[in-house]
Design a protein around this motif. Sequence first.
Motif, PDB file in Angstrom:
ATOM      1  N   ASP A 239     -15.411   9.242  15.910  1.00 37.27           N
ATOM      2  CA  ASP A 239     -16.433   9.686  16.847  1.00 37.27           C
ATOM      3  C   ASP A 239     -17.667  10.129  16.059  1.00 37.27           C
ATOM      4  O   ASP A 239     -17.578  11.053  15.240  1.00 37.27           O
ATOM      5  N   PRO A 240     -18.817   9.493  16.285  1.00 35.09           N
ATOM      6  CA  PRO A 240     -20.014   9.862  15.511  1.00 35.09           C
ATOM      7  C   PRO A 240     -20.484  11.285  15.772  1.00 35.09           C
ATOM      8  O   PRO A 240     -21.253  11.837  14.978  1.00 35.09           O
ATOM      9  N   GLU A 241     -20.024  11.901  16.862  1.00 38.58           N
ATOM     10  CA  GLU A 241     -20.439  13.253  17.191  1.00 38.58           C
ATOM     11  C   GLU A 241     -19.578  14.315  16.507  1.00 38.58           C
ATOM     12  O   GLU A 241     -19.938  15.491  16.489  1.00 38.58           O
ATOM     13  N   VAL A 242     -18.414  13.910  15.966  1.00 36.31           N
ATOM     14  CA  VAL A 242     -17.492  14.873  15.350  1.00 36.31           C
ATOM     15  C   VAL A 242     -17.065  14.335  13.989  1.00 36.31           C
ATOM     16  O   VAL A 242     -16.148  13.525  13.883  1.00 36.31           O
ATOM     17  N   SER A 243     -17.723  14.746  12.949  1.00 37.03           N
ATOM     18  CA  SER A 243     -17.421  14.240  11.618  1.00 37.03           C
ATOM     19  C   SER A 243     -16.237  14.976  11.009  1.00 37.03           C
ATOM     20  O   SER A 243     -15.952  16.131  11.356  1.00 37.03           O
TER      21      SER A 243
ATOM     22  N   VAL B  71       0.873  -1.173   0.000  1.00 38.78           N
ATOM     23  CA  VAL B  71       0.000   0.000   0.000  1.00 38.78           C
ATOM     24  C   VAL B  71       0.909   1.221   0.000  1.00 38.78           C
ATOM     25  O   VAL B  71       1.715   1.405   0.916  1.00 38.78           O
ATOM     26  N   GLY B  72       0.809   2.054  -1.024  1.00 42.26           N
ATOM     27  CA  GLY B  72       1.639   3.246  -1.112  1.00 42.26           C
ATOM     28  C   GLY B  72       1.175   4.337  -0.161  1.00 42.26           C
ATOM     29  O   GLY B  72       0.089   4.245   0.427  1.00 42.26           O
ATOM     30  N   PRO B  73       1.980   5.384   0.007  1.00 45.06           N
ATOM     31  CA  PRO B  73       1.659   6.449   0.966  1.00 45.06           C
ATOM     32  C   PRO B  73       0.307   7.124   0.716  1.00 45.06           C
ATOM     33  O   PRO B  73      -0.435   7.392   1.653  1.00 45.06           O
ATOM     34  N   THR B  74      -0.007   7.375  -0.548  1.00 41.60           N
ATOM     35  CA  THR B  74      -1.274   8.047  -0.853  1.00 41.60           C
ATOM     36  C   THR B  74      -2.463   7.189  -0.474  1.00 41.60           C
ATOM     37  O   THR B  74      -3.409   7.647   0.179  1.00 41.60           O
ATOM     38  N   LYS B  75      -2.401   5.925  -0.860  1.00 39.70           N
ATOM     39  CA  LYS B  75      -3.523   5.028  -0.548  1.00 39.70           C
ATOM     40  C   LYS B  75      -3.614   4.782   0.956  1.00 39.70           C
ATOM     41  O   LYS B  75      -4.720   4.669   1.506  1.00 39.70           O
ATOM     42  N   ALA B  76      -2.464   4.691   1.634  1.00 40.42           N
ATOM     43  CA  ALA B  76      -2.487   4.495   3.085  1.00 40.42           C
ATOM     44  C   ALA B  76      -3.161   5.678   3.775  1.00 40.42           C
ATOM     45  O   ALA B  76      -3.943   5.499   4.715  1.00 40.42           O
ATOM     46  N   LEU B  77      -2.865   6.883   3.310  1.00 38.98           N
ATOM     47  CA  LEU B  77      -3.505   8.071   3.876  1.00 38.98           C
ATOM     48  C   LEU B  77      -5.015   8.028   3.637  1.00 38.98           C
ATOM     49  O   LEU B  77      -5.805   8.303   4.555  1.00 38.98           O
ATOM     50  N   GLN B  78      -5.418   7.680   2.420  1.00 35.42           N
ATOM     51  CA  GLN B  78      -6.844   7.590   2.126  1.00 35.42           C
ATOM     52  C   GLN B  78      -7.530   6.553   3.004  1.00 35.42           C
ATOM     53  O   GLN B  78      -8.634   6.778   3.503  1.00 35.42           O
ATOM     54  N   ARG B  79      -6.869   5.416   3.184  1.00 34.83           N
ATOM     55  CA  ARG B  79      -7.482   4.363   3.995  1.00 34.83           C
ATOM     56  C   ARG B  79      -7.564   4.770   5.457  1.00 34.83           C
ATOM     57  O   ARG B  79      -8.509   4.414   6.155  1.00 34.83           O
ATOM     58  N   GLY B  80      -6.550   5.503   5.919  1.00 37.64           N
ATOM     59  CA  GLY B  80      -6.633   6.017   7.278  1.00 37.64           C
ATOM     60  C   GLY B  80      -7.787   6.985   7.440  1.00 37.64           C
ATOM     61  O   GLY B  80      -8.528   6.932   8.430  1.00 37.64           O
ATOM     62  N   ALA B  81      -7.957   7.884   6.466  1.00 32.66           N
ATOM     63  CA  ALA B  81      -9.067   8.838   6.518  1.00 32.66           C
ATOM     64  C   ALA B  81     -10.410   8.119   6.415  1.00 32.66           C
ATOM     65  O   ALA B  81     -11.376   8.500   7.094  1.00 32.66           O
ATOM     66  N   LYS B  82     -10.485   7.083   5.591  1.00 33.54           N
ATOM     67  CA  LYS B  82     -11.729   6.311   5.487  1.00 33.54           C
ATOM     68  C   LYS B  82     -12.030   5.606   6.806  1.00 33.54           C
ATOM     69  O   LYS B  82     -13.193   5.508   7.225  1.00 33.54           O
ATOM     70  N   TYR B  83     -10.975   5.102   7.448  1.00 37.30           N
ATOM     71  CA  TYR B  83     -11.185   4.449   8.745  1.00 37.30           C
ATOM     72  C   TYR B  83     -11.744   5.452   9.753  1.00 37.30           C
ATOM     73  O   TYR B  83     -12.670   5.137  10.500  1.00 37.30           O
ATOM     74  N   LEU B  84     -11.188   6.658   9.769  1.00 36.30           N
ATOM     75  CA  LEU B  84     -11.697   7.682  10.677  1.00 36.30           C
ATOM     76  C   LEU B  84     -13.133   8.063  10.329  1.00 36.30           C
ATOM     77  O   LEU B  84     -13.952   8.315  11.217  1.00 36.30           O
ATOM     78  N   ARG B  85     -13.428   8.109   9.049  1.00 34.06           N
ATOM     79  CA  ARG B  85     -14.796   8.427   8.630  1.00 34.06           C
ATOM     80  C   ARG B  85     -15.772   7.349   9.112  1.00 34.06           C
ATOM     81  O   ARG B  85     -16.884   7.654   9.569  1.00 34.06           O
ATOM     82  N   ASP B  86     -15.365   6.085   9.002  1.00 34.50           N
ATOM     83  CA  ASP B  86     -16.266   4.974   9.303  1.00 34.50           C
ATOM     84  C   ASP B  86     -16.238   4.547  10.764  1.00 34.50           C
ATOM     85  O   ASP B  86     -17.200   3.938  11.252  1.00 34.50           O
TER      86      ASP B  86
END
Length: 231
Positions: free
Chosen positions: A111-115, A93-108
């Motif tokens: 904290d449901p109260e802080v999007s 997993v390259g740096p760009t995709k790793a960052l996206q996956r980290g952001a997706k993990y945070l999205r999913d």
Amino acid sequence: MDYRPLLTRRSGSVQLTHEVDQWNKVADATKLEPYVAKASYACGVMRELMQASGLSFKSEYHLGALFLALDATELLGRLVTGARRDEADPQYVGPTKALQRGAKYLRDHGDPEVSLPHRPQDYVELRNFAGHGATYLPPNLNFSADSTSHLLWNLAHALNTMWDNTDLAANLAAVEIHPLWTTRDGKPQPVYVSDIQKHLETHEPADQIAHDSWRTIIASMDNSTATASGR
């Protein structure tokens, strides 16, 4: 309360699959299981990146704060996917995709109260902007202090809760992370590992993060900060 067992929750008897010799040396130095040592190290790196981001954020150095928070997000993306660096590896997993996956993990899983105020792909643009001389930002992409404060809030939430993820243990066993060593009292010691274990004796992983003014901002839901854009 002792939070040290949190790092091994759902891990069972998982064994490290890569960099085994390196983590065995850390385990010997700290008297911990290799998996626990690796998990502690990852926790320590995330905390330092978040604290460094918080220090910049407090001083209103917003580009630096955002860049460091996104580095922590990339690390999260690597941890939850078992990312490897060799492009020939099936788990690459390259740096760009790793960052996206980290952001997706945070999205999913955040904290449901802080999007998050941005889409996962937008964080790639923001990291490129902050990390490469602030030379270009797409005209339709704005950022403000919220870009960082909401990110840090959700990173803290993830650092406390990701250990319940059923896939984390196998991915953490595989992810390419090399331990960092220093010298204390004339003896080589791995950084972060013992300090994190001491911290977890009484606190959750994301407790007592220094320079956490962003927590107060989020708690007060202050959305009045000015934005900057590429317009």
